[in-house]
Write a protein that holds these residues in place. Structure first.
Motif, short mmCIF file in Angstrom:
data_model
loop_
_atom_site.label_atom_id
_atom_site.label_comp_id
_atom_site.label_asym_id
_atom_site.label_seq_id
_atom_site.Cartn_x
_atom_site.Cartn_y
_atom_site.Cartn_z
N SER A 37 -5.76 2.42 4.46
CA SER A 37 -5.52 0.83 4.40
C SER A 37 -4.50 0.73 5.34
O SER A 37 -4.69 -0.51 5.87
N LEU A 38 -3.32 1.17 5.22
CA LEU A 38 -2.19 0.82 6.12
C LEU A 38 -2.60 0.71 7.61
O LEU A 38 -2.17 -0.21 8.46
N TYR A 39 -3.16 1.84 8.02
CA TYR A 39 -3.81 1.90 9.27
C TYR A 39 -4.50 0.76 9.75
O TYR A 39 -4.33 0.05 10.66
N ASP A 40 -5.51 0.53 8.78
CA ASP A 40 -6.49 -0.73 9.09
C ASP A 40 -5.88 -1.88 8.94
O ASP A 40 -6.13 -2.84 9.56
N ALA A 41 -4.92 -2.00 8.22
CA ALA A 41 -4.27 -3.40 8.02
C ALA A 41 -3.34 -3.66 9.13
O ALA A 41 -3.28 -4.79 9.77
N TYR A 125 -10.90 0.51 1.74
CA TYR A 125 -11.76 -0.66 2.04
C TYR A 125 -12.44 -0.70 3.30
O TYR A 125 -13.31 -1.54 3.37
N GLY A 126 -12.05 -0.06 4.25
CA GLY A 126 -12.65 -0.13 5.52
C GLY A 126 -11.81 -1.07 6.51
O GLY A 126 -11.29 -2.09 6.13
N PRO A 127 -11.95 -0.70 7.67
CA PRO A 127 -11.49 -1.62 8.89
C PRO A 127 -11.96 -3.08 8.82
O PRO A 127 -11.07 -4.00 8.92
N GLU A 128 -13.23 -3.34 8.56
CA GLU A 128 -13.73 -4.57 8.84
C GLU A 128 -13.30 -5.51 7.74
O GLU A 128 -12.89 -6.72 7.93
N ALA A 129 -13.12 -5.18 6.36
CA ALA A 129 -12.53 -5.59 5.45
C ALA A 129 -11.22 -6.17 5.69
O ALA A 129 -10.82 -7.39 5.21
N PHE A 130 -10.31 -5.36 6.20
CA PHE A 130 -9.02 -5.73 6.59
C PHE A 130 -9.00 -6.98 7.62
O PHE A 130 -8.16 -7.90 7.60
N GLN A 131 -9.76 -6.85 8.49
CA GLN A 131 -10.09 -7.96 9.44
C GLN A 131 -10.39 -9.15 9.19
O GLN A 131 -9.90 -10.27 9.30
N VAL A 132 -11.23 -9.25 8.19
CA VAL A 132 -11.89 -10.44 7.84
C VAL A 132 -10.86 -10.99 6.91
O VAL A 132 -10.69 -12.36 6.86
N MET A 133 -10.15 -10.30 6.03
CA MET A 133 -9.08 -10.86 5.05
C MET A 133 -8.00 -11.46 5.95
O MET A 133 -7.53 -12.55 5.65
N TYR A 134 -7.65 -10.74 6.91
CA TYR A 134 -6.60 -11.10 7.55
C TYR A 134 -6.91 -12.40 8.58
O TYR A 134 -6.16 -13.56 8.80
N ASP A 135 -7.93 -12.57 9.10
CA ASP A 135 -8.63 -13.75 9.81
C ASP A 135 -8.54 -15.05 8.82
O ASP A 135 -8.07 -16.08 9.12
N LYS A 267 -19.17 -4.86 6.16
CA LYS A 267 -20.28 -3.66 6.06
C LYS A 267 -19.70 -2.15 5.79
O LYS A 267 -20.29 -1.40 5.67
N ASP A 268 -18.43 -2.32 5.84
CA ASP A 268 -17.61 -0.98 5.43
C ASP A 268 -18.15 -0.40 3.87
O ASP A 268 -18.20 -1.51 2.95
N LEU A 269 -18.14 0.46 3.69
CA LEU A 269 -18.24 1.03 2.25
C LEU A 269 -16.89 1.23 1.59
O LEU A 269 -15.96 2.00 2.36
N ARG A 288 -15.77 12.53 7.81
CA ARG A 288 -16.73 12.16 8.72
C ARG A 288 -16.39 10.97 9.43
O ARG A 288 -16.84 10.71 10.74
N LEU A 289 -15.53 9.93 8.94
CA LEU A 289 -15.24 8.78 9.56
C LEU A 289 -14.27 9.19 10.78
O LEU A 289 -14.30 8.78 11.76
N HIS A 290 -13.42 10.32 10.64
CA HIS A 290 -12.76 10.87 11.77
C HIS A 290 -13.45 11.41 12.87
O HIS A 290 -13.37 11.15 13.96
N GLU A 291 -14.47 12.31 12.47
CA GLU A 291 -15.51 12.96 13.53
C GLU A 291 -16.28 11.78 14.10
O GLU A 291 -16.75 11.72 15.47
N SER A 292 -16.65 10.59 13.60
CA SER A 292 -17.41 9.46 14.15
C SER A 292 -16.58 8.60 15.15
O SER A 292 -16.87 7.71 15.63
N GLY A 293 -15.27 8.77 14.94
CA GLY A 293 -14.31 8.06 16.04
C GLY A 293 -13.90 6.77 15.30
O GLY A 293 -12.99 6.04 15.82
N VAL A 294 -14.10 6.51 13.99
CA VAL A 294 -13.41 5.37 13.32
C VAL A 294 -12.01 5.59 13.24
O VAL A 294 -11.21 4.71 13.53
N TYR A 295 -11.44 6.85 13.04
CA TYR A 295 -10.07 6.99 13.05
C TYR A 295 -9.76 8.11 14.01
O TYR A 295 -10.51 9.02 14.26
#
Length: 301
Positions: A37-41, A125-135, A267-269, A288-295
């Motif tokens: 969450s902190l990384y995404d924030a 919460y996922g990266p997109e969730a923090f982005q839409v919130m901050y925006d 769209k994040d789970l 899986r999120l690390h392996e897919s490159g999200v993190y």
């Protein structure tokens, strides 16, 4: 307008989980769920985080999370203490459980002077969730109405096979939250159907729910304080366990027509650890999120 800040509610000890899950390493390189969450924030634009904790866990929390996060974000601490109550109220005999999410946000009030987001410490919460919130928080302000927001999720993606969960069940109209009701004992059955055991009501898998990812302005605090004081005045027989919850407060304010809440989508789970048995699944999802490159391999770079 001041930059949005992030409030992380981390005072709960995780009674159903059986320990302090906020600092339980579940990522492939020892990350705790809050690290994500902190990384995404930070990626979304948040520069300041306020951790709401208890004095009893302060040293352990700072050693595990706070001191490290302070290298990348401005860190502040608010303390949600059981005895910190409005004048005229006292802690019921035998009460050890925190007062709930309304009380947690009130504890952070002295540190807040602009828009702020609120999350649970033990949910992903996922990266997109923090982005839409901050925006949203960066581009909206109160006018003649209180203009708040929340990130929504689908009920089917927020339940566990290991017990019941509490969820804020939402009805949305024209992109705004119309009503929200707390379903305190949502049970997932092996065939996939979902039931609120408290009311014996079946819930659709695609039901929109709140996972306590809220966006507020400081204008929320008078309503929060009033709601919490009314909660204390009307404590039920189970006064040692009753909690004052944000979804219920928001629902009351919506019903009274005193605020609007825009429903943001991602769209994040979502996933989290309500029970200790959830740990293995969460660890696999994060891998899986690390392996897919999200993190990246490390979230500390």
């Amino acid at each position: 307008m001041n930059k949005p800040v992030l409030v992380v509610m981390a005072a709960g000890m995780g009674s159903r989980y059986g320990g302090m899950k906020q600092i339980d390493p579940v990522g492939p390189n020892g990350q705790v769920i809050m690290d994500y969450s902190l990384y995404d924030a930070r990626r979304a634009g948040f520069e300041t985080v306020i951790f709401v904790i208890k004095h009893e866990i302060e040293d352990a929390f700072k050693a595990a999370i706070g001191d490290r996060v302070a290298k990348a974000m401005k860190v502040k601490y608010a303390f949600q203490q059981l005895e910190e109550l409005p004048a005229g109220f006292a802690v019921p005999e035998g009460r050890v459980k925190p007062w709930g999410t309304c009380h947690a946000v009130l504890a952070a009030k002295p540190l807040i002077d602009g828009p702020f987001a609120v999350i649970n410490a033990d949910d992903y919460y996922g990266p997109e969730a923090f982005q839409v919130m901050y925006d949203y928080l960066s581009t909206h302000a109160d006018d003649d109405f209180y203009r708040y927001c929340m990130v929504s999720y689908l009920l089917k993606n927020t339940v566990t096979a290991h017990g019941t969960v509490s969820r804020g069940v939402c009805k949305v109209k024209d992109g705004k939250l119309d009503t929200i009701q707390e379903a305190l004992k949502v049970q997932l059955y092996p065939d996939g159907h979902l039931t609120d055991l408290d009311t014996d009501t079946d819930l659709a898998p695609d039901t929109v729910v709140s996972m306590n990812f809220w966006g507020f302005m400081p204008s929320i605090f008078p309503a929060l304080r009033t709601y919490f004081e009314n909660f204390l005045r009307g404590l039920p027989d189970d006064a040692v366990k009753a909690e004052c919850l944000l979804p219920l407060m928001v629902g009351e304010e919506l019903k009274a027509g005193r605020m609007t809440v825009s429903v943001l989508h991602s769209k994040d789970l979502w996933f989290g650890m309500t029970y200790r048995e959830d740990r293995g699944r969460v660890a696999e999802d994060l891998r899986r999120l690390h392996e897919s490159g999200v993190y990246p391999p490390s979230l500390r770079d």
